[in-house]
Design a protein around this motif. Structure first.
Motif, short mmCIF file in Angstrom:
data_model
loop_
_atom_site.label_atom_id
_atom_site.label_comp_id
_atom_site.label_asym_id
_atom_site.label_seq_id
_atom_site.Cartn_x
_atom_site.Cartn_y
_atom_site.Cartn_z
N UNK A 231 2.14 3.03 22.02
CA UNK A 231 2.02 2.55 23.40
C UNK A 231 1.56 3.66 24.34
N UNK A 232 2.12 4.86 24.19
CA UNK A 232 1.75 5.98 25.05
C UNK A 232 0.28 6.37 24.88
N UNK A 233 -0.21 6.23 23.66
CA UNK A 233 -1.61 6.57 23.39
C UNK A 233 -2.57 5.46 23.82
N UNK A 234 -2.02 4.28 24.09
CA UNK A 234 -2.86 3.16 24.49
C UNK A 234 -3.76 2.66 23.37
N UNK A 235 -3.25 2.70 22.14
CA UNK A 235 -4.08 2.31 21.00
C UNK A 235 -4.35 0.81 20.99
N UNK A 236 -5.56 0.46 20.58
CA UNK A 236 -5.91 -0.94 20.36
C UNK A 236 -5.78 -1.33 18.90
N UNK A 237 -5.73 -0.31 18.02
CA UNK A 237 -5.62 -0.53 16.58
C UNK A 237 -4.74 0.59 16.03
N UNK A 238 -3.55 0.23 15.55
CA UNK A 238 -2.62 1.22 15.02
C UNK A 238 -2.59 1.14 13.50
N UNK A 239 -2.67 2.30 12.85
CA UNK A 239 -2.57 2.36 11.39
C UNK A 239 -1.26 3.08 11.04
N UNK A 240 -0.42 2.40 10.28
CA UNK A 240 0.87 2.95 9.91
C UNK A 240 0.97 2.98 8.39
N UNK A 241 1.30 4.14 7.84
CA UNK A 241 1.48 4.27 6.41
C UNK A 241 2.83 4.90 6.12
N UNK A 242 3.07 5.27 4.87
CA UNK A 242 4.33 5.91 4.52
C UNK A 242 4.18 6.66 3.21
N UNK A 243 5.16 7.50 2.94
CA UNK A 243 5.29 8.07 1.60
C UNK A 243 5.81 6.97 0.68
N UNK A 244 5.76 7.21 -0.63
CA UNK A 244 6.42 6.32 -1.57
C UNK A 244 7.92 6.53 -1.47
N UNK A 245 8.67 5.45 -1.46
CA UNK A 245 10.13 5.54 -1.47
C UNK A 245 10.66 4.71 -2.64
N UNK A 246 10.41 5.21 -3.85
CA UNK A 246 10.85 4.49 -5.04
C UNK A 246 12.38 4.42 -5.12
N UNK A 247 13.06 5.20 -4.28
CA UNK A 247 14.53 5.17 -4.24
C UNK A 247 15.05 3.95 -3.48
#
Length: 311
Positions: free
Chosen positions: A111-127
């Motif tokens: 929101x602060x960046x004013x993004x029109x397209x947000x990409x969210x990823x993650x590490x693997x959490x096999x736990x």
């Protein structure tokens, strides 16, 4: 009988111990250095909110260009991956418990960046595959709450094929669901530790099937990196497998070895070869193909989504 000294000296092999400079990168692989006010402001925000970006953790070559355009891919679930993929620069180890407040902070940054397209990823959490999926659900919800109108693209692990996890993220209805195939089947054992080629294909196919159960459609996306020793015919075979699963968006980029501890890079692909791969993939039915030396999964992600007219 002992040979003459002169004969022994003639048989000696001279070894050049002079340190060799690494071969320079081709001109088409030169990226802008990270600098500028916007770059440093984004970096400061990430530190203050205790957030990670895949741009930094994976040593993305486009970090300067993207961050100066206020485009960053946030990486959730900590900065330690439970897998040890041979090509990836993200740190490996035993992660901390999942921080379920992190999605709220990610959404605040979006929101602060004013993004029109947000990409969210993650590490693997096999736990904790279900917990990881729940965090993705929460970040989609938080972004829609804090940054209404922002398109959400999530780039997830395979959750080890866990059905509940996949159903959770599909039900969150992100505009784009991305899961990277990464490489050809022959190289999975050394390149994608813990991953399975057929499992990743099934993930992308099953996401469409789950969405269709409720009359919905979901845009799927995947990426592959080249230069680790695969052959062109193997790449084309992977493209056909993905097209058969109706994957919408494909990204193709050059592998760059993060360190001596990672898989060696076998060769650089030329711009003409990337153009050829794009032409072949488009002919198989992909809606959009981003192919080039510096392409990464989230590179120009907003433009990719808009060009398809799907998201």
């Amino acid at each position: 009988m002992t040979p003459p000294v002169a004969t022994i000296q003639e048989e000696l092999v001279q070894i050049d111990l002079t340190p060799r400079k690494p071969a320079p990168k081709p001109a088409w692989l030169k990226a802008k250095a990270p600098m500028g006010e916007t770059f440093h402001s984004l970096k400061k925000m990430a530190r203050e909110l205790n957030l990670h970006t895949v741009c930094e953790s994976a040593q993305c070559p486009n970090i300067g260009e993207c961050w100066n355009q206020k485009a960053a891919t946030f990486m959730m679930l900590g900065n330690l991956c439970t897998r040890r993929c041979g090509f990836c620069a993200v740190p490996k180890g035993k992660p901390e418990p999942i921080d379920f407040d992190e999605p709220r902070r990610v959404a605040y940054a979006v929101a602060q960046l004013g993004l029109h397209h947000a990409v969210i990823t993650s590490v693997n959490r096999d736990d904790d595959n279900v917990g990881a999926a729940q965090a993705f659900v929460k970040v989609v919800e938080e972004i829609r709450l804090q940054a209404p109108g922002c398109r959400v693209e999530i780039l997830t692990p395979d959750f080890q094929g866990n059905e509940e996890s996949l159903r959770l993220v599909v039900a969150a209805r992100p505009e784009i669901l991305n899961h990277n195939i990464e490489t050809v089947p022959r190289l999975y054992r050394v390149a994608k530790s813990g991953g399975r080629y057929e499992r990743s294909l099934r993930f992308l196919e099953h996401a469409k099937e789950i969405a269709a159960e409720t009359g919905e459609e979901i845009v799927t996306k995947t990426g592959i990196i080249v230069g680790m020793g695969e052959e062109i015919h193997e790449l084309l075979s992977v493209f056909r497998d993905l097209a058969d699963r109706r994957v919408d968006i494909l990204t193709i980029g050059q592998y760059l070895r993060p360190s001596r501890d990672h898989l060696p890079m076998m060769r650089y692909y030329t711009p003409d070869e990337f153009a050829f791969l794009k032409h072949e993939a488009l002919g198989m039915g992909f809606k959009h193909v981003e192919s080039g030396p510096l392409v990464r999964s989230s590179y120009h992600a907003q433009e990719q989504a808009e060009s398809t007219g799907l998201a």
